[in-house]
Design a protein around this motif. Structure first.
Motif, PDB file in Angstrom:
ATOM      1  N   ALA A 177       0.850  -1.192   0.000  1.00 28.37           N
ATOM      2  CA  ALA A 177       0.000   0.000   0.000  1.00 28.37           C
ATOM      3  C   ALA A 177       0.879   1.233   0.000  1.00 28.37           C
ATOM      4  CB  ALA A 177      -0.923   0.004   1.212  1.00 28.37           C
ATOM      5  N   ASN A 178       0.381   2.277  -0.609  1.00 35.75           N
ATOM      6  CA  ASN A 178       1.125   3.531  -0.692  1.00 35.75           C
ATOM      7  C   ASN A 178       0.130   4.619  -1.076  1.00 35.75           C
ATOM      8  OD1 ASN A 178       2.809   5.648  -2.384  1.00 35.75           O
ATOM      9  ND2 ASN A 178       4.297   4.529  -1.133  1.00 35.75           N
ATOM     10  N   ASP A 179       0.385   5.835  -0.602  1.00 36.89           N
ATOM     11  CA  ASP A 179      -0.524   6.935  -0.917  1.00 36.89           C
ATOM     12  C   ASP A 179      -0.564   7.229  -2.408  1.00 36.89           C
ATOM     13  OD1 ASP A 179      -1.135   7.207   1.719  1.00 36.89           O
ATOM     14  OD2 ASP A 179       0.294   8.822   2.101  1.00 36.89           O
ATOM     15  N   HIS A 180       0.401   6.713  -3.154  1.00 40.11           N
ATOM     16  CA  HIS A 180       0.475   7.002  -4.590  1.00 40.11           C
ATOM     17  C   HIS A 180       0.151   5.773  -5.439  1.00 40.11           C
ATOM     18  CE1 HIS A 180       2.118  10.973  -3.796  1.00 40.11           C
ATOM     19  NE2 HIS A 180       2.900  10.415  -2.892  1.00 40.11           N
ATOM     20  N   ILE A 181      -0.495   4.770  -4.839  1.00 38.40           N
ATOM     21  CA  ILE A 181      -0.898   3.569  -5.563  1.00 38.40           C
ATOM     22  C   ILE A 181      -2.408   3.392  -5.409  1.00 38.40           C
ATOM     23  CG2 ILE A 181      -0.747   1.048  -5.657  1.00 38.40           C
ATOM     24  CD1 ILE A 181       2.116   1.260  -4.727  1.00 38.40           C
ATOM     25  N   VAL A 182      -3.088   3.165  -6.509  1.00 33.63           N
ATOM     26  CA  VAL A 182      -4.518   2.862  -6.462  1.00 33.63           C
ATOM     27  C   VAL A 182      -4.670   1.461  -5.887  1.00 33.63           C
ATOM     28  CG1 VAL A 182      -6.615   2.532  -7.805  1.00 33.63           C
ATOM     29  CG2 VAL A 182      -5.032   4.367  -8.401  1.00 33.63           C
ATOM     30  N   VAL A 205      -2.390  14.921  -6.513  1.00 36.30           N
ATOM     31  CA  VAL A 205      -1.627  13.751  -6.061  1.00 36.30           C
ATOM     32  C   VAL A 205      -1.637  12.700  -7.167  1.00 36.30           C
ATOM     33  CG1 VAL A 205      -1.471  11.911  -4.344  1.00 36.30           C
ATOM     34  CG2 VAL A 205      -2.215  14.195  -3.669  1.00 36.30           C
ATOM     35  N   ALA A 206      -0.455  12.174  -7.490  1.00 27.71           N
ATOM     36  CA  ALA A 206      -0.338  11.143  -8.510  1.00 27.71           C
ATOM     37  C   ALA A 206      -0.586   9.777  -7.893  1.00 27.71           C
ATOM     38  CB  ALA A 206       1.047  11.178  -9.146  1.00 27.71           C
ATOM     39  N   LYS A 207      -1.407   8.959  -8.574  1.00 25.40           N
ATOM     40  CA  LYS A 207      -1.697   7.596  -8.124  1.00 25.40           C
ATOM     41  C   LYS A 207      -1.551   6.657  -9.315  1.00 25.40           C
ATOM     42  CE  LYS A 207      -4.802   8.257  -4.153  1.00 25.40           C
ATOM     43  NZ  LYS A 207      -4.372   7.169  -3.274  1.00 25.40           N
ATOM     44  N   VAL A 208      -0.692   5.657  -9.171  1.00 24.57           N
ATOM     45  CA  VAL A 208      -0.413   4.712 -10.248  1.00 24.57           C
ATOM     46  C   VAL A 208      -1.341   3.507 -10.107  1.00 24.57           C
ATOM     47  CG1 VAL A 208       1.360   3.294 -11.340  1.00 24.57           C
ATOM     48  CG2 VAL A 208       1.979   5.472 -10.268  1.00 24.57           C
ATOM     49  N   PHE A 209      -1.842   2.984 -11.237  1.00 22.92           N
ATOM     50  CA  PHE A 209      -2.711   1.807 -11.185  1.00 22.92           C
ATOM     51  C   PHE A 209      -2.344   0.825 -12.281  1.00 22.92           C
ATOM     52  CE2 PHE A 209      -4.762   4.868 -13.943  1.00 22.92           C
ATOM     53  CZ  PHE A 209      -5.339   4.122 -14.958  1.00 22.92           C
ATOM     54  N   ASP A 210      -3.101  -0.265 -12.349  1.00 22.77           N
ATOM     55  CA  ASP A 210      -2.912  -1.362 -13.310  1.00 22.77           C
ATOM     56  C   ASP A 210      -1.595  -2.094 -13.127  1.00 22.77           C
ATOM     57  OD1 ASP A 210      -5.318  -1.452 -14.482  1.00 22.77           O
ATOM     58  OD2 ASP A 210      -4.716  -0.725 -16.437  1.00 22.77           O
ATOM     59  N   PHE A 211      -1.150  -2.285 -11.887  1.00 24.07           N
ATOM     60  CA  PHE A 211       0.012  -3.132 -11.651  1.00 24.07           C
ATOM     61  C   PHE A 211      -0.321  -4.559 -12.059  1.00 24.07           C
ATOM     62  CE2 PHE A 211       1.115   0.376  -8.925  1.00 24.07           C
ATOM     63  CZ  PHE A 211       2.489   0.426  -8.993  1.00 24.07           C
ATOM     64  N   GLY A 212       0.518  -5.143 -12.896  1.00 27.92           N
ATOM     65  CA  GLY A 212       0.335  -6.544 -13.254  1.00 27.92           C
ATOM     66  C   GLY A 212      -0.596  -6.789 -14.419  1.00 27.92           C
ATOM     67  N   ILE A 213      -1.366  -5.790 -14.871  1.00 27.32           N
ATOM     68  CA  ILE A 213      -2.261  -6.014 -16.003  1.00 27.32           C
ATOM     69  C   ILE A 213      -1.465  -6.415 -17.247  1.00 27.32           C
ATOM     70  CG2 ILE A 213      -3.709  -4.794 -17.675  1.00 27.32           C
ATOM     71  CD1 ILE A 213      -5.330  -5.540 -15.404  1.00 27.32           C
ATOM     72  N   ALA A 214      -0.396  -5.678 -17.502  1.00 29.62           N
ATOM     73  CA  ALA A 214       0.361  -5.955 -18.709  1.00 29.62           C
ATOM     74  C   ALA A 214       1.175  -7.228 -18.585  1.00 29.62           C
ATOM     75  CB  ALA A 214       1.292  -4.785 -19.031  1.00 29.62           C
ATOM     76  N   ARG A 215       1.685  -7.505 -17.387  1.00 30.82           N
ATOM     77  CA  ARG A 215       2.567  -8.654 -17.228  1.00 30.82           C
ATOM     78  C   ARG A 215       1.749  -9.878 -16.808  1.00 30.82           C
ATOM     79  NH1 ARG A 215       7.349  -9.796 -19.531  1.00 30.82           N
ATOM     80  NH2 ARG A 215       7.883  -7.612 -19.352  1.00 30.82           N
ATOM     81  N   ALA A 216       0.648 -10.120 -17.534  1.00 29.43           N
ATOM     82  CA  ALA A 216      -0.145 -11.319 -17.276  1.00 29.43           C
ATOM     83  C   ALA A 216       0.515 -12.530 -17.905  1.00 29.43           C
ATOM     84  CB  ALA A 216      -1.547 -11.147 -17.824  1.00 29.43           C
ATOM     85  N   GLY A 217       1.574 -12.340 -18.645  1.00 26.23           N
ATOM     86  CA  GLY A 217       2.326 -13.439 -19.241  1.00 26.23           C
ATOM     87  C   GLY A 217       3.572 -12.866 -19.857  1.00 26.23           C
ATOM     88  N   HIS A 218       4.377 -13.658 -20.506  1.00 21.03           N
ATOM     89  CA  HIS A 218       5.613 -13.165 -21.106  1.00 21.03           C
ATOM     90  C   HIS A 218       5.375 -12.800 -22.566  1.00 21.03           C
ATOM     91  CE1 HIS A 218       7.738 -14.210 -17.559  1.00 21.03           C
ATOM     92  NE2 HIS A 218       7.476 -15.492 -17.674  1.00 21.03           N
ATOM     93  N   ALA A 256       7.363   8.043  -8.573  1.00 22.63           N
ATOM     94  CA  ALA A 256       8.548   7.296  -8.149  1.00 22.63           C
ATOM     95  C   ALA A 256       8.279   6.529  -6.867  1.00 22.63           C
ATOM     96  CB  ALA A 256       9.726   8.257  -7.966  1.00 22.63           C
ATOM     97  N   ALA A 257       7.570   7.164  -5.937  1.00 23.22           N
ATOM     98  CA  ALA A 257       7.258   6.486  -4.669  1.00 23.22           C
ATOM     99  C   ALA A 257       6.415   5.234  -4.914  1.00 23.22           C
ATOM    100  CB  ALA A 257       6.523   7.440  -3.736  1.00 23.22           C
ATOM    101  N   ALA A 258       5.466   5.315  -5.839  1.00 26.13           N
ATOM    102  CA  ALA A 258       4.609   4.160  -6.140  1.00 26.13           C
ATOM    103  C   ALA A 258       5.429   3.015  -6.731  1.00 26.13           C
ATOM    104  CB  ALA A 258       3.505   4.576  -7.100  1.00 26.13           C
ATOM    105  N   LEU A 259       6.267   3.321  -7.725  1.00 24.47           N
ATOM    106  CA  LEU A 259       7.076   2.275  -8.356  1.00 24.47           C
ATOM    107  C   LEU A 259       8.079   1.681  -7.381  1.00 24.47           C
ATOM    108  CD1 LEU A 259       7.700   3.920 -11.847  1.00 24.47           C
ATOM    109  CD2 LEU A 259       6.144   2.035 -11.316  1.00 24.47           C
ATOM    110  N   GLN A 260       8.684   2.541  -6.555  1.00 23.03           N
ATOM    111  CA  GLN A 260       9.664   2.054  -5.590  1.00 23.03           C
ATOM    112  C   GLN A 260       9.011   1.101  -4.585  1.00 23.03           C
ATOM    113  OE1 GLN A 260      11.830   5.193  -3.661  1.00 23.03           O
ATOM    114  NE2 GLN A 260      13.149   3.809  -2.509  1.00 23.03           N
ATOM    115  N   ARG A 307       2.830  -1.266  11.195  1.00 18.75           N
ATOM    116  CA  ARG A 307       2.165  -0.957   9.935  1.00 18.75           C
ATOM    117  C   ARG A 307       2.640  -1.901   8.832  1.00 18.75           C
ATOM    118  NH1 ARG A 307       2.241   4.317  12.006  1.00 18.75           N
ATOM    119  NH2 ARG A 307       4.362   4.691  11.285  1.00 18.75           N
ATOM    120  N   ARG A 308       3.934  -2.213   8.825  1.00 17.88           N
ATOM    121  CA  ARG A 308       4.452  -3.118   7.793  1.00 17.88           C
ATOM    122  C   ARG A 308       3.891  -4.523   7.966  1.00 17.88           C
ATOM    123  NH1 ARG A 308      10.545  -3.370   6.312  1.00 17.88           N
ATOM    124  NH2 ARG A 308       9.521  -4.836   4.906  1.00 17.88           N
TER     125      ARG A 308
END
Length: 973
Positions: A137-142, A219-232, A191-195, A420-421
């Motif tokens: 979880a992160n403030d910059h991740i959906v 505030v920037a929020k990144v989404f769709d983690f893993g959507i593209a990497r559903a396979g190789h 950067a915080a989201a990707l890191q 929290r972790r």
């Protein structure tokens, strides 16, 4: 309208094209993809999960969800937010949050399309990625809440973010980019989201402006983690080139996806994902944000390398910042910065003292090294504390947590950051622990009824504030089970009191039942049952009058265990001691009970309490019996504010809602009418009767061969009047109907609109109303099945030739999965856990099979029933004197598992009959009708060779038998 050139697009599997069609994505056939499967699973997942997604991929496409659809009986799709090649994103209202009066019940739901769903490896990998995304979880991740399926529809639920994506923001600011000071907060947030994702072992693999939301607060929020990497992606390096270079390319043959303009060289060449891939994409986005242009003019990394392109100089950046951006944009991984943190540090503007001369920096190197050593040691210690705490949630560890207090002590020794972790990184682990802990307190099937212990687990979950979807679902079930248990115990207590079993030690005697009640609810009013208190006292007095003092004293001891504060029992105790001394304080004696007044009052109080429990559990039959007993001899209807009448109305409304959720509209209306007959006119019941009658009328009209315009107008007027008079009730009823899969249109108004459209347009050419009535289907072994609603299908059928009147029959015996679908939809039964879903359903009475057939009939509009003996023989013989699997029967007596039905192979012999029926003999005996009587045919897995043929038969009375199952016939119009 401009072309959306940042959309993720999915193309159907087909031949590849290499041309210049700007809107075309080249897709390779699935057969070209290197297989990654081993056995029935995949290299990356458990067998059970892999099989589930693989089965889903083979389902026929259902109706795509639209606005008004309710997914999983929970997520109401209110409006469309956007769509792309992989699916559609909706704003959805979480009805569970609405019930809990949550102030923010909205989520975003991404429904994946059928092309994506058709690839099980993609679904499996995407489910893994979604699950991992839940853990960071992160403030910059959906935030990703869940990855689930409803029938054949696959969807993800995510945090809903109000704002616009970064691509739209950049377009709105023209082509010169944003000033560095304005862009910096967005750069830092991305950067915080990707890191944070890289720390959790997740690579985004499709980072681009379209996958970054910018809130109204900037505030920037990144989404769709893993959507593209559903396979190789493909390893040949071939990437389609077209005019829209920021489209995500989905290769259906290799189950990979990416956006070529932001993909690293390693991604284009099909190498495994790495954080460096995101570094390249991050550099492209930062350069585009600051200049308004892609650094390589939307060319791919491979084209940039071939052309020898260099990153452009960005105005306003100093040499150090320019170098940091150039290193992030290095085409080859060897020259590229390896992590986001380093890029961000290089891009950050230095203050004046940070730009001091090198010799000043050298003077503090030693201090920095020392401080760094201390920080590193502290960081390592924190990581160890977190890992040790998470390990203790595993039940297999020697020092595993065994109770709620131990968890509190373990977390209490951590710092705030460590705690929290633990809660965030270990969400799945903690969810599993809570479910196991709850089961240790509460599991009615195993006799565990410690609800007070369950409440301690509820309290721990509230304190942790973790993401625990499995536990939350189980908690809701436990609360319902508690009401059901109290209702059952109330019935058992009433029966024990009536039978006079007041002092025994058997399980069905009063003391044992009171003990179970105390375990379920220590504060239950059943423990203060006035009728029981009075009858305890009367029984003790009776023993005393008979001169059996020993029995009276023993009975009194038991009675006072449960009613220690009873004045009546205290007075009886004094009489057992003999005459009291003149100076002693006498215990006041209650009024005598000879006239029965006290007993009548106590019995009425007990019946009212029984009515309360029946109402809470939705037990209409018991509520009605209690209400009638309370009002026996009454000559007028109860007043509107009568508590008993109100409780009966609640029970009727709950029963009607459950019937409606099971697709039984007529039963819902009948439940309300029953309560109306008992209570007289009540506004709440009259409104309910009106709306359920209306539901029956509309749904009957939808199935009728023809409906006149006047009838349609009448239904429309009745709907409008009902919505004005009972808006909340209509909304609640339609939500239940949608949840039952019986109202895919979303509302009754939409049913009427569809009815009018059908009447106007007439039947659609080439679209048969009956899927089993297609020409040439009979006798071919090809399957047909009914579609109930979005993602819901009936059992697989084959069409049996029968002169001019062919009929359809279930391809296999009804399975555990078939009946589980029925039980889940109707909420009237439960399948025992632990059974193989593909096993034949057995050990059930014929009435249950007939209820299943009636349910299929109601929701499909086609008649399902048990086959007649002649129909069964016609189908089983397959047009010839076919002996079935008789040779397998003698070998199969040791294990039913050897004869599990497979949609592809049939029984253990791998053989179906000539018309496609699987397991006609050797699985379980199958019910057939002989007029009004029953018989079974075909032998079972326990039968010897003599009783394992199409001709084997014996009589049956329809009772449950472990060797007997059934398959159904469906009539063809």
């Amino acid at each position: 309208m401009h072309e959306d050139n940042d959309a993720t697009r999915v193309a159907p599997v087909g031949g590849a094209r290499r041309d210049h069609d700007d809107d075309r994505t080249i897709v390779k056939p699935v057969s070209d993809a290197p297989s990654t499967r081993t056995g029935t699973g995949t290299q990356s997942g458990s067998v059970g999960t892999s099989e589930a997604w693989e089965r889903l991929a083979t389902l026929a496409p259902g109706e795509s969800p639209t606005v008004g659809t309710v997914l999983k009986g929970r997520f109401f799709l209110e409006r469309e937010l956007g769509r792309g090649g992989m699916g559609v994103v909706f704003l959805a209202r979480d009805e569970r949050k609405v019930e809990a009066r949550d102030r923010d019940p909205y989520v975003a739901v991404k429904v994946l399309n059928d092309q994506f769903r058709k690839h099980p490896d993609s679904l499996i990998a995407l489910q893994r990625e979604a699950r991992r995304a839940q853990q960071f979880a992160n403030d910059h991740i959906v935030r990703v809440y869940d990855f689930d399926k409803d029938g054949s529809n696959v969807f993800m639920t995510m945090e809903y973010v109000e704002g616009s994506d970064l691509r739209a923001l950049m377009r709105s600011r023209g082509r010169d980019g944003l000033p560095f000071a304005e862009a910096w907060p967005l750069i830092e947030g991305m950067a915080a989201a990707l890191q944070r994702a890289h720390e959790a072992g997740v690579v985004h693999s499709d980072f681009k402006p379209g996958n970054v939301m910018v809130t109204a607060a900037g505030v920037a929020k990144v989404f769709d983690f893993g959507i593209a990497r559903a396979g190789h992606v493909a390893r040949d390096g071939n990437v389609p080139r077209n005019g829209h270079d920021d489209e995500t390319v989905f290769d259906a043959g290799t189950l990979g996806a990416m956006t070529p303009a932001y993909a690293s060289l390693a991604m284009l060449r099909g190498e495994p994902p790495a954080p460096a891939d995101d570094v390249y994409a991050f550099g492209c986005v930062v350069a585009e944000l600051l200049t308004g242009h892609h650094p390589f003019g939307k060319k791919t990394a491979e084209e940039a390398l071939s052309a020898g392109l260099k990153p452009p100089v960005v105005p306003g950046l100093d040499k150090r910042q320019q170098k940091a951006l150039a290193d992030a944009l290095a085409v080859t991984a060897e020259r590229r910065t390896a992590d986001i943190a380093t890029v961000l540090a290089g891009l950050r503007r230095r203050r004046l003292r940070e730009r001091a001369t090198p010799w000043v920096a050298a003077a503090v190197v030693a201090g920095v090294v020392a401080t760094g050593g201390v920080w590193y040691a502290s960081h390592r210690a924190e990581q160890q504390h977190v890992a040790d705490t998470l390990r203790r949630f595993d039940p297999g560890q020697p020092d595993a947590f065994t109770g709620e207090d131990q968890v509190r002590q373990g977390l209490g020794s951590l710092t705030g950051d460590e705690r929290r972790r633990v809660v965030v990184d270990g969400a799945d682990t903690i969810d599993g622990f809570l479910v196991r802990q709850l089961a240790a307190h509460w599991d009615p099937a195993k006799g565990r009824l410690d609800y007070a212990g369950a409440e301690r687990t509820f309290a721990l979950r509230a304190e942790l504030k973790t993401f625990a979807p499995k536990f939350d679902r189980r908690r809701d079930e436990v609360m319902h089970e508690r009401e059901d248990q109290l209702n059952r115990l109330d019935t058992a207590l009433s029966e024990a009191i009536l039978a006079g079993r007041l002092f025994g030690d058997a399980a069905d005697d009063v003391p044992a039942i009171l003990g179970r009640i105390r375990s379920v609810d220590p504060t239950s009013r059943l423990l203060a049952n006035p009728e029981l208190e009075l009858k305890f006292g009367m029984a003790v007095e009776a023993s005393q009058k008979q001169g059996d003092t020993a029995a009276a004293e023993k009975q009194l001891a038991i009675a006072r265990t449960w009613f220690p504060a009873s004045n009546r029992l205290a007075a009886i105790a004094e009489t057992l001691k003999g005459p009291a001394p003149a100076t002693s304080a006498a215990v006041p004696m209650p009024p005598p009970t000879q006239d029965g007044t006290d007993l009548a009052i106590a019995e009425r109080t007990s019946r009212l309490e029984s009515l309360r429990h029946a109402s809470a559990a939705g037990d209409l039959d018991k509520a009605l019996a209690s209400f009638r007993a309370l009002n026996a001899g009454a000559t007028a209807p109860p007043p509107a504010d009568d508590e008993a009448a109100g409780l009966l109305a609640q029970a009727a409304l709950a029963a009607a809602r459950n019937a409606c959720a099971a697709g039984r509209w007529k039963d819902a209306a009948a439940s309300i009418q029953t309560a109306l007959d008992a209570t007289g006119e009540r506004t709440d019941l009259r409104r309910a009767k009106t709306r359920y009658d209306l539901a029956v009328a509309v749904m009957n009209a939808a199935k009728a061969p023809s409906v006149t315009s006047a009838e349609q107008d009448d239904l429309s007027k009745r709907l409008q009047a009902a919505r004005q008079d009972d808006a909340a009730g209509m909304k609640d009823m339609e939500a239940a109907m949608v949840a039952s899969k019986g109202l895919p249109e979303g509302t009754l108004d939409n049913v009427l609109k569809k009815l009018r459209a059908t009447a106007t347009a007439g039947p659609v050419a080439g679209t048969p109303r009956d899927p089993c009535a297609r020409k040439g289907l009979a006798g071919t072994t090809r399957e047909c099945f009914d579609t109930f609603a979005v993602g819901a299908y009936g059992p697989a059928m084959v069409v049996i030739p029968n002169g001019r009147k062919p009929f359809a029959m279930m391809r296999t015996e009804a399975t555990v999965a078939n009946l589980d679908q029925f039980c889940r939809a109707t909420r009237t039964c439960a399948i025992n856990r632990g059974q193989n879903a593909n096993d034949p359903a057995r050990s059930i009475p014929v009435d249950f099979a007939r209820r299943y057939a009636a349910w299929l009939t109601q929701i499909s509009g086609h008649v399902y029933r048990l086959p007649t003996e002649q129909e069964w023989l016609t189908a089983a013989r397959g047009g010839a004197n076919w002996a079935g699997d008789g040779d397998a029967c003698g070998e199969a007596s040791s294990a039913l598992g050897r004869l599990i039905h497979s949609p592809e192979l049939g029984p253990a012999t791998g053989k179906a009959n000539p018309w496609g029926l699987v397991g006609v003999t050797g699985g379980v005996w199958e019910w057939v009708t002989r007029g009004s009587a029953l018989a079974v045919r075909g032998g079972s897995f326990r039968s010897g060779p003599a009783q394992c043929s199409v001709d084997a038969t014996r009589a049956s009375d329809g009772t449950a038998d472990r060797d007997v199952g059934f398959r159904l016939v469906r009539e063809i119009r």
